[in-house]
Design an enzyme around this catalytic site. Sequence first.
Site, PDB file in Angstrom:
ATOM      1  N   THR A  46       0.925  -1.093  -0.107  1.00  0.00           N
ATOM      2  CA  THR A  46      -0.215   0.080  -0.022  1.00  0.00           C
ATOM      3  C   THR A  46       0.722   1.238  -0.096  1.00  0.00           C
ATOM      4  OG1 THR A  46      -1.654  -1.119   1.376  1.00  0.00           O
ATOM      5  CG2 THR A  46      -1.908   1.185   1.103  1.00  0.00           C
ATOM      6  N   THR A  47       2.073   1.370   0.686  1.00  0.00           N
ATOM      7  CA  THR A  47       2.766   2.413   0.541  1.00  0.00           C
ATOM      8  C   THR A  47       3.389   2.614  -0.773  1.00  0.00           C
ATOM      9  OG1 THR A  47       3.664   1.766   2.986  1.00  0.00           O
ATOM     10  CG2 THR A  47       5.061   3.095   1.539  1.00  0.00           C
ATOM     11  N   TYR A 135      -2.173 -10.387   5.390  1.00  0.00           N
ATOM     12  CA  TYR A 135      -1.724  -9.122   5.992  1.00  0.00           C
ATOM     13  C   TYR A 135      -3.181  -8.424   6.206  1.00  0.00           C
ATOM     14  CZ  TYR A 135      -0.582  -3.978   5.309  1.00  0.00           C
ATOM     15  OH  TYR A 135      -0.369  -2.585   5.637  1.00  0.00           O
ATOM     16  N   ARG A 140      -7.280   0.075   7.163  1.00  0.00           N
ATOM     17  CA  ARG A 140      -7.536   0.245   5.503  1.00  0.00           C
ATOM     18  C   ARG A 140      -8.643  -0.509   5.383  1.00  0.00           C
ATOM     19  NH1 ARG A 140      -3.707   3.304   2.971  1.00  0.00           N
ATOM     20  NH2 ARG A 140      -1.829   4.042   3.986  1.00  0.00           N
ATOM     21  N   LYS A 164       1.442 -10.533   8.656  1.00  0.00           N
ATOM     22  CA  LYS A 164       2.051  -9.075   8.981  1.00  0.00           C
ATOM     23  C   LYS A 164       0.748  -8.662   9.535  1.00  0.00           C
ATOM     24  CE  LYS A 164       2.708  -4.453   6.787  1.00  0.00           C
ATOM     25  NZ  LYS A 164       2.892  -3.558   5.527  1.00  0.00           N
ATOM     26  N   ILE A 206       7.763  -5.191   8.540  1.00  0.00           N
ATOM     27  CA  ILE A 206       7.672  -4.673   7.556  1.00  0.00           C
ATOM     28  C   ILE A 206       7.516  -3.097   7.700  1.00  0.00           C
ATOM     29  CG2 ILE A 206       6.515  -4.426   5.386  1.00  0.00           C
ATOM     30  CD1 ILE A 206       5.912  -7.560   5.378  1.00  0.00           C
TER      31      ILE A 206
END
Length: 292
Positions: A46-47, A135, A140, A164, A206
């Site tokens: 997403t980053t 994840y 989000r 994650k 992460i």
Amino acid sequence: MEQLRGTGVALVTPFKKDESIDWNALEKVIDHVISGGVDYIVSLGTTGETPTLSAEEKLDIIKFTFGKVSKRVPVVIGVGDYNTRDVVKRLETCPLDEAAAVLSVAPYYSKPSQEGLFQHYKAVAAASPKPVILYNVPGRTGRNMTAQTTLRLAHEVPNIIAMKEASGDMVQCMQIIKDKPEDFLVISGDDALAMPQVAAGMDGLISVAANYFAEGVSGMIRATLANDLPAARQLHYSLQDAFDLMFEENNPAGVKAFMQEAGLIENVFRLPVVPVSAGLQSRIAAFLKNYA
């Protein structure tokens, strides 16, 4: 999956002023994080502003990243969506031969039940040619994946090898750590919580912040894994204000603001993401002036 213990960095996608991908800057960022000591790279998280990248751009980024990393560290590729069929199709066509694993975010927006999450990941794991990292980021996605669902997947689906965890719920994290299979990794997804989470038994982080603070973040995680808690605490508290500034308004707007101050990238985004406010940018610049 010992190669995924330690610090991974969720890479940003640098853009030029015309919003095209800045390949020279991406190469600079890759070299910066590797020289800073990160243990592996995560591409297309997403980053990396993946919701605004085209399918062709994602393929180009994967190929470029493999080429520039050149096997110096492992690379994890993000492949996630709210449509299970689309994720399966992409896993069948993505160039994943050089990937260490796939990071797949929980389906967002549709807010599936816990059984829906289980069935989604079961299908993803069956289709993936590489091990899958779950994840969980309810801030989000709109839906938390419970410890019970995570543990069910960890115990019942062989190709799922890690989680994650970015729920921010320390009790949930400890429930997973306590009852997970021995060879299942639990990885923090929260820079600001990673040191205490790793001290409690997680296997690493992460990181978003490692795009800029590669040496400090990877050193913090390395010290925590080695049970050198005084050194880990010192690094954690030296970065605490940076973490607060970085996530105050938006990710990746915060980390890109730091990186722009260092001349690593242009401070450019694709809508709906915009740069941080002028006030926050000035506070970031002031922090970096005093950071040693």
